[in-house]
Design an enzyme around this catalytic site. Structure first.
Site, short mmCIF file in Angstrom:
data_model
loop_
_atom_site.label_atom_id
_atom_site.label_comp_id
_atom_site.label_asym_id
_atom_site.label_seq_id
_atom_site.Cartn_x
_atom_site.Cartn_y
_atom_site.Cartn_z
N THR A 1 1.78 -7.38 33.99
CA THR A 1 3.12 -7.74 32.99
C THR A 1 3.85 -6.56 32.75
O THR A 1 3.24 -5.61 32.51
CB THR A 1 2.44 -8.63 31.83
OG1 THR A 1 3.70 -8.88 31.22
CG2 THR A 1 1.51 -7.41 30.97
N ARG A 2 5.07 -6.85 32.51
CA ARG A 2 5.77 -5.56 32.02
C ARG A 2 6.88 -6.26 30.62
O ARG A 2 7.89 -5.69 30.41
CB ARG A 2 7.11 -5.26 33.07
CG ARG A 2 7.92 -6.39 33.75
CD ARG A 2 8.91 -5.82 34.54
NE ARG A 2 9.70 -7.03 35.13
CZ ARG A 2 10.72 -7.51 34.60
NH1 ARG A 2 11.02 -6.95 33.40
NH2 ARG A 2 11.43 -8.51 35.20
N ASN A 3 6.16 -7.30 30.27
CA ASN A 3 6.87 -7.73 29.12
C ASN A 3 5.69 -8.06 27.93
O ASN A 3 4.57 -8.01 28.08
CB ASN A 3 7.38 -9.24 29.44
CG ASN A 3 8.55 -9.10 30.56
OD1 ASN A 3 9.32 -8.37 30.22
ND2 ASN A 3 8.27 -9.90 31.67
#
Length: 502
Positions: A196-198
């Site tokens: 994830t990057r969120n």
């Protein structure tokens, strides 16, 4: 636990530990040419040195580079989908020759590795852009190629001195060797990795738990904290969120580790790359999301990648990768049952569902709207609100046209100060000093209301221009020089934008 890609974990730091002192002395002697690494190159180098990019033991030479671009494979036939290259400018490239050793520096100061040059070559960036990233000029990686990357690539093998220095979250930055050892000691032979990057919310927690249960595995929350998509939430905010989320898993089910990856937003090719990296870190399963690593819309307003391109490409390499693909199953909240369920198991014509999109979440954060407990945990919402204050707590910069009276700055400052509310206000006298103007975004992010004149080139979030010129955010009539009229127009504009609440 799967073997590393290529069969051996290329942990160059461990391999070269016995000669670290010798390498450091050579690097600091001043006898070798040095290259100060860019932010992306530091991320790439770290994952080469710690084995995350196994089987790579250096930056790609021309033959491997061309093979990866054209065939998604290294010259030896191993699957590898993203070219890992050391780009330099023409002037530096002209100083290099095969077998030359160069020192790679972090912040032009800390020696991280010594590279023995195999070749220096000029890539066909147009071919790389088209083959690897589908060629659209609006793709972030294509923009990087043509606007930031150097003209030449340097291939060669590396000798490790040390990993890049990080001053944040040292306990959460596990190398592949460290994670593999921890998994082995805890007898975690089946681990599903989540990329994830969120920020993560309740739905992410539910889908990862479901993935673990269906595959009888543990969970590795493995967020990217290197370079992500421009405009993403900063990694410090996200890590604080992950530290709260990890507490919500059953004890002994999940582990958090941070990945220093520079994403390319390369969609399907990037998903294969992500799977290889997670395999090197010891994961046996990898969740591949819908539109995985996609950067959004292209120059024609269409998604860069199809929603299932990534899942299909990773699945096509399944036998070679030795890692199981777990398709991302979107879950939705059922308010009448107070639970989450996979949306593909729900008859939405008969069952009421609730969801909050990313856009709606950003709007609620901006406007101070409610973010319900069914969507996210209170501790997570608190962190997001601290990093994304609502409009009344945000800063702004008002850029006055040079034709407006200087007295207007004083009038605006006095007017704003009478409203109170805790926001700091400042008239910024800059004298066209670029170093001072470069501080404007920092002032705005800190919640300051800035007033400045004669800075027409200034752009950014919450920067508004006042004047009679076309393109002004607060347009004025040429003949209107009445200061009170202008102040009123500005105040009403800021109220309409949510900065003031009367």
């Amino acid at each position: 636990m799967p073997s590393p890609h290529g069969g051996v974990l290329q942990d160059l730091v461990a391999r070269d530990a016995s000669k670290k002192a010798e390498l450091l002395e050579i690097a600091q002697s001043g006898d070798l040419t040095s290259w100060s690494l860019t932010a992306r190159q530091i991320c790439d180098l770290e994952l080469i040195l710690n084995g995350g990019f196994s089987p790579l033991d250096g930056f790609l030479n021309q033959q491997d580079y061309q093979s990866v671009v054209e065939k998604s494979r290294l010259q030896n036939g191993l699957v590898w989908t993203i070219p890992i290259t050391l780009d330099v400018d023409a002037e530096f490239a002209s100083q290099l020759s095969p077998d030359q050793r160069i020192v790679l520096l972090q912040d032009n100061e800390f020696p991280l590795a010594i590279l023995t040059v195999s070749d220096v070559y000029q890539p066909d960036k147009a071919v790389e852009a088209k083959k690897v990233f589908r060629g659209d000029p609006e793709h972030p990686a294509v923009k990087y190629l043509f606007e930031q990357a150097g003209e030449f690539y340097v291939g060669g093998s590396l000798e490790a001195i040390q990993l890049p220095v990080h001053y944040d979250y040292p306990g959460w930055r596990k190398t592949p060797a460290q994670l593999r050892l921890e998994f082995e000691s805890k007898q975690w032979d089946r681990v599903v990795a989540f990329q994830t990057r969120n920020p993560m919310h309740r739905a992410h927690r539910e889908l990862t738990v479901r993935a673990a249960r269906s595959n009888n595995s543990k969970i590795l929350i493995h967020p990217v904290v290197g370079l992500t998509k421009p405009g993403d939430i900063d990694h410090h905010t996200r890590v604080r969120v992950y530290q709260e989320i990890i507490k919500r898993y059953p004890n002994g089910m999940a582990q958090l580790s941070l990945l220093p990856l520079a994403m390319r937003m390369g969609g399907d090719r990037e998903a294969v790359w992500h799977a290889i990296i997670r395999k090197n870190y010891g994961a046996s399963h990898f969740i591949v999301g819908r539109d995985h690593a996609g950067p959004g819309k292209n120059s024609k307003g269409v998604d860069f990648y199809g929603p299932y391109d990534a899942q299909e490409l990773v699945e096509s390499y399944k036998n070679e990768l030795d890692i199981e693909v777990v398709p991302f199953r979107m879950v939705t909240y059922l308010p009448d049952e107070d639970r989450y369920a996979p949306i593909d198991e729900i008859d939405t014509d008969k069952t009421r569902t609730l969801n909050i999109s990313g856009t709606e979440l950003r709007n609620r954060l901006r406007d101070g709207g409610e973010i319900p407990a069914w969507f996210s945990y209170p501790e997570v919402v608190k962190i997001l609100r601290e990093s994304n204050p609502s409009r009344p707590k945000q800063g702004f910069a008002l850029v006055l046209s040079e034709t407006l009276p200087a007295q207007l700055k004083t009038a605006l400052l006095s007017t704003f100060l009478q409203y109170g509310g805790g926001r700091h206000y400042k008239v910024l006298e800059h004298g066209n000093n670029e170093e001072i103007l470069a501080l404007v975004p920092d002032f705005v992010r800190s919640g300051t209301g800035l007033i400045l004149q004669n800075a027409s080139s200034l752009k950014g979030t919450n920067v508004f221009k006042i004047g009679e010129e076309s393109g002004s955010d607060i347009p004025l009539e040429t003949e209107d020089k009445n200061i009170l009229h202008i102040v009123q127009r500005v105040v009403l504009f800021l109220e309409d934008q949510g900065f003031f609440q009367f």
